[in-house]
Design an enzyme around this catalytic site. Sequence first.
Site, mmCIF file in Angstrom:
data_model
loop_
_atom_site.group_PDB
_atom_site.id
_atom_site.type_symbol
_atom_site.label_atom_id
_atom_site.label_comp_id
_atom_site.label_asym_id
_atom_site.label_seq_id
_atom_site.Cartn_x
_atom_site.Cartn_y
_atom_site.Cartn_z
ATOM 1 N N CYS A 298 0.835 -1.199 0.000
ATOM 2 C CA CYS A 298 0.000 0.000 0.000
ATOM 3 C C CYS A 298 0.875 1.256 0.000
ATOM 4 C CB CYS A 298 -0.966 -0.035 1.184
ATOM 5 S SG CYS A 298 -2.380 1.074 0.974
ATOM 6 N N HIS B 256 -3.799 -5.652 1.215
ATOM 7 C CA HIS B 256 -3.591 -6.017 2.611
ATOM 8 C C HIS B 256 -4.110 -7.447 2.829
ATOM 9 C CE1 HIS B 256 -2.615 -1.906 3.882
ATOM 10 N NE2 HIS B 256 -3.609 -1.510 3.096
#
Length: 488
Positions: free
Chosen positions: A328, A431
């Site tokens: 991310c 994630h």
Amino acid sequence: MTCLMVQGTTSDAGKSTLVAGLARLLKRRGVKVAPFKPQNMALNSAVTENGGEIGRAQALQAQAAGLQPHTDMNPVLLKPSSDTGAQVIIHGKALGNMQALDYHAYKATAKQAVMDSFNRLQSQYDCVLVEGAGSPAEINLRENDIANMGFAQAADCPVILIADIDKGGVFAHLVGTLALLSPEEQARVKGFVINRFRGDIALLQSGLDWLEEYTGKPVLGVLPYLKDFYLDAEDAISTAQQLDKKQLTVVVPVLPRISNHTDFDALRLHPQVDLRYVAVADELPPCDLIILPGSKNVRADLKALQDSGWQDKLNRHLRYGGKLLGICGGLQMLGKSISDPYGIEDSPGDIPAFGYLDYTTQLTDSKTLTNIAGSVRLNNATAPFSGYEIHCGISRGPALDNAAVFIQHVDNHCADGALSTDNQILTTYCHGLFDQPEALGLVLRWAGLAQAQGFDLHTYRDRQIDRLADTLEAHLDSAWLKQWEAHS
């Protein structure tokens, strides 16, 4: 329908844990129960089934209750981006950034969102277990409170107060907290729970007797300290190292605004992995894999790394054959630049990134929030995974044409992130990459652990919740528990 609110004398007193344990205990007994936290401040979050964002603790509590996470379980989420400002998320969707004083004025509006969500849960479940935030005795935050007694009063919800004896001062915490409440709020407190007790309960009994006599409130339970107990953290990072695990060393820098560090729980618990969190300013220890994590203020965190010499640290790590993974915000940092023209996370501007991969990132006001499934393809092997995406950046560049992570869409797989041509650097927006045993094992083998064992975080977490529920059943006052359960 009934409700019960767990408030704490301090942060990390055990509110989240107690709610999760009670949820599992009630679920076992056939009660249809849901968790609820009116307002949460956390950088660890989860994506719900209805496409919103809530605190990680409420997703865990939903698992304990046998439910899918829903935005009504945490209608107000605050994600700090600086010491005085935070992104405000209402019913799972970001409204934008607010300074602390602005949000304080906004709370009257936020309260309506809180009550709307609570009323919906009330209509659907036999029992709603409510978690407070911080302490109800924060005098400066009492006006327009929606997180603790302000909510309890509005919802007419009974309260139990939990305190952590392991930190010391438990009687002062409980008595002092109660003393700072109004008489009406004091009457709402039905009893105390003391958490994380070590030793012989007989040595504590005189203190418990005094506490009950002094306050007129019962002690509903003394919960023992559970060794090697794990549940997802809302914010705090566990830096405990298991130094006997030498097969693969993984380092994660603790960024000033690190987010979703629960990504690494499976690594921390894995029997072959030595996971080390290091401060940005610390020396980089010898390691096999460095992971740059997510960030709530990616440009500021990138600058913190750059100012502490991480460009040289990463160069040296790669020169000696180490592997590097960016997740991310970490993905964004490993490209060429990050721009924030609209001031999404901070003041408008751009910053050169580490430059290892040929792509750039621009932050936008449209946040990606989605649960995903797909596959990881590394070293001529493939493994399935499921996870989620939470980010407001769009990355573009030729390096993204070569990926190792692929997200399943309706009719095809879409590449996510990049894999360097020398196979040393991997990036992804996903994630939860380590939460499934097959994908975890594949990434560990890519990082250098040839005989990586499987580890199933979901199953491990569920066993911990059962262990917690067993502990509550054994140590909470059985007469109170039976009486309260009868009203559920």
